[in-house]
Design an enzyme around this catalytic site. Structure first.
Site, PDB file in Angstrom:
ATOM      1  N   LYS A 183       2.319  10.170   8.023  1.00 28.25           N
ATOM      2  CA  LYS A 183       1.650   9.692   9.242  1.00 28.25           C
ATOM      3  C   LYS A 183       2.279  10.273  10.519  1.00 28.25           C
ATOM      4  CE  LYS A 183      -1.025   5.853   7.570  1.00 28.25           C
ATOM      5  NZ  LYS A 183      -0.703   4.983   6.468  1.00 28.25           N
ATOM      6  N   PHE A 231       0.855  -1.191   0.000  1.00 30.50           N
ATOM      7  CA  PHE A 231       0.000   0.000   0.000  1.00 30.50           C
ATOM      8  C   PHE A 231       0.884   1.231   0.000  1.00 30.50           C
ATOM      9  CE2 PHE A 231      -2.485   3.430   1.878  1.00 30.50           C
ATOM     10  CZ  PHE A 231      -3.616   3.384   1.083  1.00 30.50           C
ATOM     11  N   ASP A 276       9.155   2.724   1.628  1.00 30.89           N
ATOM     12  CA  ASP A 276       7.962   3.452   2.059  1.00 30.89           C
ATOM     13  C   ASP A 276       7.841   3.254   3.572  1.00 30.89           C
ATOM     14  OD1 ASP A 276       5.465   4.314   2.796  1.00 30.89           O
ATOM     15  OD2 ASP A 276       4.426   3.466   1.064  1.00 30.89           O
TER      16      ASP A 276
HETATM   17  C1  LIG Z   1      -0.941   5.305   5.009  1.00 32.34           C
HETATM   18  C2  LIG Z   1       0.102   4.892   4.054  1.00 32.34           C
HETATM   19  C3  LIG Z   1       0.300   5.578   2.843  1.00 32.34           C
HETATM   20  C4  LIG Z   1      -0.601   6.700   2.406  1.00 32.34           C
HETATM   21  O1  LIG Z   1      -0.530   7.811   3.240  1.00 32.34           O
HETATM   22  P1  LIG Z   1      -1.648   8.955   3.113  1.00 32.34           P
HETATM   23  O2  LIG Z   1      -1.179  10.006   4.071  1.00 32.34           O
HETATM   24  O3  LIG Z   1      -2.952   8.322   3.476  1.00 32.34           O
HETATM   25  O4  LIG Z   1      -1.649   9.427   1.705  1.00 32.34           O
HETATM   26  C5  LIG Z   1       1.350   5.192   2.049  1.00 32.34           C
HETATM   27  N1  LIG Z   1       2.151   4.173   2.388  1.00 32.34           N
HETATM   28  C6  LIG Z   1       1.992   3.478   3.527  1.00 32.34           C
HETATM   29  C7  LIG Z   1       2.940   2.378   3.861  1.00 32.34           C
HETATM   30  C8  LIG Z   1       0.951   3.795   4.393  1.00 32.34           C
HETATM   31  O5  LIG Z   1       0.775   3.097   5.514  1.00 32.34           O
END
Ligand SMILES: *Cc1c(COP(=O)(O)O)cnc(C)c1O
Length: 406
Positions: A255, A141, A226
């Protein structure tokens, strides 16, 4: 609550909001530490942390202080001008990590969007337009923009929006042979979450990340981590790459970086950053003084041995009790994750029913998360009090016990 606010209720959501979310039946109105109160004054314990965002809980005094001070000083100037909080936060991120350069934006998706664009631009400039392929893991994700859903490769998020971004390959996570077979000289980047968060709190194997680093070097591809979910102390190190000792070329963060105030960032090296020359990329709000002032306060508090070691101790406190609950009720088969990103993998009989566990927990005044339909996820504040952990887990056990009884 002040008198000038018109009363609103959960039912209003269905009247005035786009129906892309299905929020809980109650509305939180106030938070303090790891406790939250709803409109009816009911007190809940928060093990969800706003989806791994409220890294220091609710209304942490250092964050409230930084935000309030900045709110009385300067809110926004755009990137036509730089600003002091952005420069200070960038210095702190550079000092604490492998990085030499920082780009600020407003969310995780935007951070990944920037990372992918930078990787493509870098390869384009150095090796030509053929080297544009990105390899990502199945079930990963990376956000909800068109580029990031295309890279994430989960059909439920990426399909039905017209043509996707081209040149993306998906390989099974933690399968080094599959990555080896997929990578080529056309690969510009490999992107991995050190722990697949949304995909089910699945940590990478040490040898997988080491192998990915080596393959990227052999093929002159950039390794992107990420760390939107794993970053800012979540795993007990400032970033998860430090736990593994495998250094990426680009790292995305969001986050917890803002502890509840929207901000995202990519971290990288000078020679890579150079390919985002003036005018190649940007965002109006990126590096906003309010966001960066809060981010500074977050890193000041989080990046201390006291907090990071606390995360490891709290992990053990969670894990011991959760494994005990797992054994007693047979609801889940495994407890996994690092630091305060913990997943309980549901046993076969409960597969697909994580939402039922969330609902049962909510009835006991406890906020937890799911990660895929098969995993119950915990992402609480890194400074959650031990007493709140114990009380929250007692509520969780009651929820599990009632759920099992039907
Ligand atoms: C939450 C998340 C995203 C997306 O972040 P947003 O602030 O919702 O755009 C991307 N990568 C990972 C691993 C995430 O947990």
């Amino acid at each position: 609550m002040s008198a000038e606010h018109a009363p609103v209720a959960r039912a209003d959501f269905d009247q005035v909001m786009v129906p892309n979310y299905a929020p809980a039946a109650f509305i939180p109105v106030r938070g303090q530490g790891s406790r939250v109160w709803d409109q009816n004054g009911r007190e809940l314990i928060d093990f969800a942390g706003g989806i791994a965002v409220n890294v220091l809980g609710h209304c942490h005094p250092a964050l409230v202080g930084a935000l309030t001070e900045q709110a009385n000083t300067l809110w926004h100037v755009s990137n036509v001008f730089t600003n002091e909080p952005a420069l200070r936060l960038a210095h702190k991120l550079v000092d604490a990590t492998f990085a030499e350069r920082v780009f600020f934006c407003n969310s995780g998706a935007e951070a990944n969007e920037a990372a992918f664009k930078l990787a493509r631009r870098y390869a384009h400039d150095l090796f030509g337009p053929e080297k544009c392929e990105i390899i990502a893991a199945t079930n990963s994700f990376h956000g909800r923009t068109l580029f990031t859903v295309s890279v994430g490769g989960q059909p439920k998020y990426s399909d039905g929006f017209g043509p996707k971004i081209q040149g993306i390959t998906h390989v099974p996570y933690n399968d080094l042979e599959a990555l080896k077979a997929a990578i080529s000289d056309k690969t510009c980047a490999v992107v991995l979450e050190p722990i697949q968060g949304e995909g089910g709190v699945l940590p990478a194997d040490q040898a997988y990340l080491e192998g990915a680093r080596k393959l990227c070097d052999e093929h002159k591809a950039l390794l992107i981590f990420d760390e939107v979910q794993t970053g800012m102390g979540r795993t007990g190190e400032l970033f998860a790459y430090m736990h593994y000792g495998v250094v990426p070329d680009i790292l995305s963060s969001a986050k917890s970086l803002g502890g509840g105030f929207p901000i995202g960032a990519i971290l990288t090296k000078t020679d890579i950053a150079a390919h985002f020359a003036v005018g190649t990329h940007g965002t109006t709000y990126g590096g906003n003084p309010l966001a960066c002032a809060v981010g500074e306060a977050v890193i000041d508090v989080v990046n201390t041995r006291e907090v990071l070691d606390g995360v490891k101790a709290k992990h053990d406190r969670f894990k011991t009790r959760l494994e005990q609950i797992g054994r007693e009720y047979g609801l889940f088969s495994q407890v996994r994750g690092l630091g305060l990103l913990i997943g309980c993998v549901l046993a076969d009989a409960w597969k697909g029913k994580a939402k039922d566990v969330l609902n049962a927990a909510e009835k006991e005044a406890l906020m937890v998360l799911q990660a895929s339909p098969d995993v119950v996820r915990f992402a609480p504040s890194l400074v959650i009090e031990d007493a709140d952990i114990d009380e929250g887990l007692a509520r969780f056990e009651r929820a599990v016990s009632k759920l099992i009884q039907g």
